[in-house]
Design a protein around this motif. Structure first.
Motif, short mmCIF file in Angstrom:
data_model
loop_
_atom_site.label_atom_id
_atom_site.label_comp_id
_atom_site.label_asym_id
_atom_site.label_seq_id
_atom_site.Cartn_x
_atom_site.Cartn_y
_atom_site.Cartn_z
N ASP A 156 0.84 -1.06 -0.06
CA ASP A 156 -0.10 0.05 -0.01
C ASP A 156 0.81 1.19 0.00
N ARG A 157 0.80 1.93 -0.96
CA ARG A 157 1.53 3.16 -1.37
C ARG A 157 1.55 4.22 0.11
N CYS A 173 2.41 -1.52 8.28
CA CYS A 173 1.93 -2.73 7.17
C CYS A 173 2.24 -3.95 7.87
N GLN A 183 0.98 3.62 3.10
CA GLN A 183 1.04 3.05 4.35
C GLN A 183 2.59 2.92 4.61
#
Ligand SMILES: Nc1ncnc2c1ncn2[C@@H]1O[C@H](COP(=O)(O)OP(=O)(O)OP(=O)(O)O)[C@@H](O)[C@H]1O
Ligand SMILES: [Mg+2]
Length: 282
Positions: free
Chosen positions: A119-120, A127, A122
């Motif tokens: 997820d870009r 994560c 996060q």
């Protein structure tokens, strides 16, 4: 040879008697499409992996390696055959959340390009924390401690745990992907061309890291690569796939040094690599 079901495994610890394989795949098959458009991606393959072992899967592009991996982690439903992980039948993908989690604690995967699966927005530490919370219900300082520990395990510093994926190098991102997979403490880690996109020196670092982790944690690997030098370094048994079938299997050194199958010879001779020298026995 890798033991066929019902025969004595040669990779089992000597003197310890028979051990059940951590992974047993029997007659696994996957077809896509129907009727005249039907294509056989995996054509009835069988193999075993013993606890703490490392199995290589090699074969030309399109031979069915990734499809096999996707069936193992439950992203793809087998057309036929059976998958047993630590005695549990995982042939069918899990449908219930509870079963998905249980599967996640048995088997995890790392793909070639972690960027697409991270997820870009996060932070890396968050994560990892998410996975730990999901599987083990930790929170607060226990959660933070576990995240730091995972970072240490894969060689990520605190600063990198606070970063976003785009702020990391390709090698660091692959460390994140490995840490995330290990956060669930799986028994088996599948690596599908996981080091193929990295520079040779970074590749060597990640391979050493994986070897250390296997030794420390006793996690077993299924290592997919087109690079025979990498397979030689990181695996102890190997299967060679061609057109969805296993054309050769056995101890990695035997498979690579004295291939019985003409296709394996072709594969070996067509992949010149700095690490490869004819006749070298590891
Ligand atoms: N979802 C799909 N639908 C139709 N055909 C598919 C699908 N996934 C894979 N295939 C086909 O199955 C065969 C095996 O593909 P797979 O991705 O498993 O090969 P691979 O050994 O991983 O190749 P590579 O080394 O290029 O990654 C190929 O012919 C591919 O086109
Ligand atoms: Mg593939």
């Amino acid at each position: 040879m890798i033991a066929a079901p019902g025969t004595e495994p040669t990779t089992a610890a000597s003197g310890a008697g028979r051990t059940e394989p951590i992974l047993a795949v029997d007659g696994l098959r996957k077809t896509f499409g129907r009727g005249r458009k039907e294509a056989v991606a995996v054509d009835g393959i069988s193999f075993e992996l013993h606890e703490g072992g490392s199995l290589g899967i090699v074969g030309e592009s399109g031979s069915g390696k990734t499809t096999t991996a996707r069936m193992l982690i439950g992203l793809e439903q087998p057309t036929a055959g059976r998958i047993l992980v630590d005695g549990s039948d995982l042939t069918r993908p899990a449908r219930r959340i509870k079963d998905l989690r249980a599967r996640g604690r048995l088997i995890q995967i790392v793909f070639q390009d972690p960027y697409t699966s991270l997820d870009r927005r996060q932070k890396v530490g968050d994560c990892l924390g998410e996975v730990v919370r999901l599987h083990f219900g930790l929170s607060g300082s226990a959660l933070n401690g576990r995240v730091r520990e995972l970072g240490e395990l894969v060689g990520l510093q605190e600063r990198q745990l606070r970063a976003l994926p785009r702020e990391l190098s390709g090698g660091q991102r692959q460390r994140v992907a490995i840490a995330r997979a290990l956060a669930a403490e799986p028994k088996i880690l599948i690596l599908d061309e996981a080091v193929s996109a990295l520079d040779v020196s970074i590749q060597a670092q990640i391979l050493n890291l994986l070897a250390d982790i296997r030794e420390q944690r006793g996690v077993s690997y299924v290592f997919i690569s087109h690079d025979l030098a990498v397979i030689r370094q990181i695996t102890d048994t190997a299967i060679v796939m061609r057109h969805g079938q296993v054309v050769e299997q056995g101890q990695t050194a035997n498979v690579l040094d004295s291939p019985q199958d003409p296709y394996t010879r072709l594969l070996r001779d067509s992949v010149p690599h700095a690490g490869w020298q004819p006749g070298t026995v590891k």
